[in-house]
Design a protein around this motif. Sequence first.
Motif, PDB file in Angstrom:
ATOM      1  N   CYS A 262      94.524  43.122 -26.286  1.00 52.83           N
ATOM      2  CA  CYS A 262      94.254  44.529 -26.609  1.00 52.83           C
ATOM      3  C   CYS A 262      93.749  45.244 -25.365  1.00 52.83           C
ATOM      4  O   CYS A 262      92.755  44.846 -24.764  1.00 52.83           O
ATOM      5  CB  CYS A 262      93.218  44.622 -27.725  1.00 52.83           C
ATOM      6  SG  CYS A 262      92.789  46.314 -28.141  1.00 52.83           S
ATOM      7  N   ILE A 264      92.669  48.235 -25.237  1.00 52.06           N
ATOM      8  CA  ILE A 264      91.590  49.179 -25.522  1.00 52.06           C
ATOM      9  C   ILE A 264      90.257  48.479 -25.204  1.00 52.06           C
ATOM     10  O   ILE A 264      89.402  49.016 -24.518  1.00 52.06           O
ATOM     11  CB  ILE A 264      91.606  49.620 -27.013  1.00 52.06           C
ATOM     12  CG1 ILE A 264      92.989  50.134 -27.426  1.00 52.06           C
ATOM     13  CG2 ILE A 264      90.489  50.617 -27.306  1.00 52.06           C
ATOM     14  CD1 ILE A 264      93.325  51.558 -27.091  1.00 52.06           C
ATOM     15  N   GLY A 320      97.694  55.458 -27.942  1.00 52.34           N
ATOM     16  CA  GLY A 320      96.432  55.479 -28.685  1.00 52.34           C
ATOM     17  C   GLY A 320      96.514  56.248 -29.991  1.00 52.34           C
ATOM     18  O   GLY A 320      95.618  57.009 -30.339  1.00 52.34           O
TER      19      GLY A 320
END
Length: 338
Positions: A262, A264, A320
């Motif tokens: 991931c 993020i 996103g």
Amino acid sequence: MKLLEKLKGMEKTALKEIIESANLDELETSRVKYLGRKGVITDAIKGIKNVAKKDKPRVGQFINKIKQKITVLIAEKECSFREEEQARFENDDVTLPGIRREIGHKHPLIKTMEDIIEIFTRMGFKPVDSPEVETEFYNFEALNIPEDHPSRETFHTFYVEGGHLLRSQTSTTQIRIMERHKPPLQIIHAGKVYRPDAVDASHSFMFYQIEGFMVDEGIAFSDLKGVLEGFAKEYFGEDVKMRFRPHYFPFTEPSAEVDIACFICGGKGCRVCSYKGWLEILGAGMINPRIFEFVKIDPSKYTGFAFGMGIDRICMLKYGIDDIRLLYENDVRFLRQF
Ligand code: PHE
């Protein structure tokens, strides 16, 4: 004389109508009405033949005069309309900024799809088209998913009339291409697939997939890894981390699901990756030799790999976006941001 009275009345109405016309279009309507081939004046001229012989010259001259008056008035009126128009144009301030027309642009999904296709094309994959309305044969049977096979559940399907269905995976393309073309093959296909899933933030009844496959002598699992890692680095950046997890698909053996770390949270765990640190982006594997039998390619000579990626997923990760429905609602406030 009654006829002359009538003609005078007509003249009055005609002149009034022309004077009162508000624009060029209305003026043209009047012109056709009075001077046109089937117009009032033309009719009157034709009517002269019924007039008593002695009156003919007088009536004829009278009609001609009316015709002339109408013609002149129309010409004058037209002239003044054109002058007005010209004046309006001259009063325009040409230094004022123009009216800005909004220009559309690509939908984020299409952009993602094209970017991915472009990367695979550079690696030598050839993009092809493939139908969305399919038969059970291409969507299931030929992909080694017989009727009673439990994995039919995974590929829940919309059926349409005439024994057809909306494909639930782009893997149909493997069969479509391999039954007509012989190896070496290096194919990529992007398109819509349909599954009757309940719609929520991460599910839609229609979404996009990209199918890629390569068949030749001596293709190995390491080629699959190389191609997918090459893609991930190109698309997500050099330091992308990727992992292969064993999985099961009836049409590949061995099969894997592929995750990327991931980006993020960098693998620490966050809302986007459901605190797993990894995000699944595709299914893949070595093409099951049974598939080669279906399409009459010799499995003792050829091997191949295949993969299927969810484009929506990748688009959401890249930009996103946390709700798949945004991709299909066509809300301009959302779309404008890309
Ligand atoms: N068709 C599979 C799916 O929709 C993905 C896949 C494609 C898996 C090719 C293996 C090989 O889940």
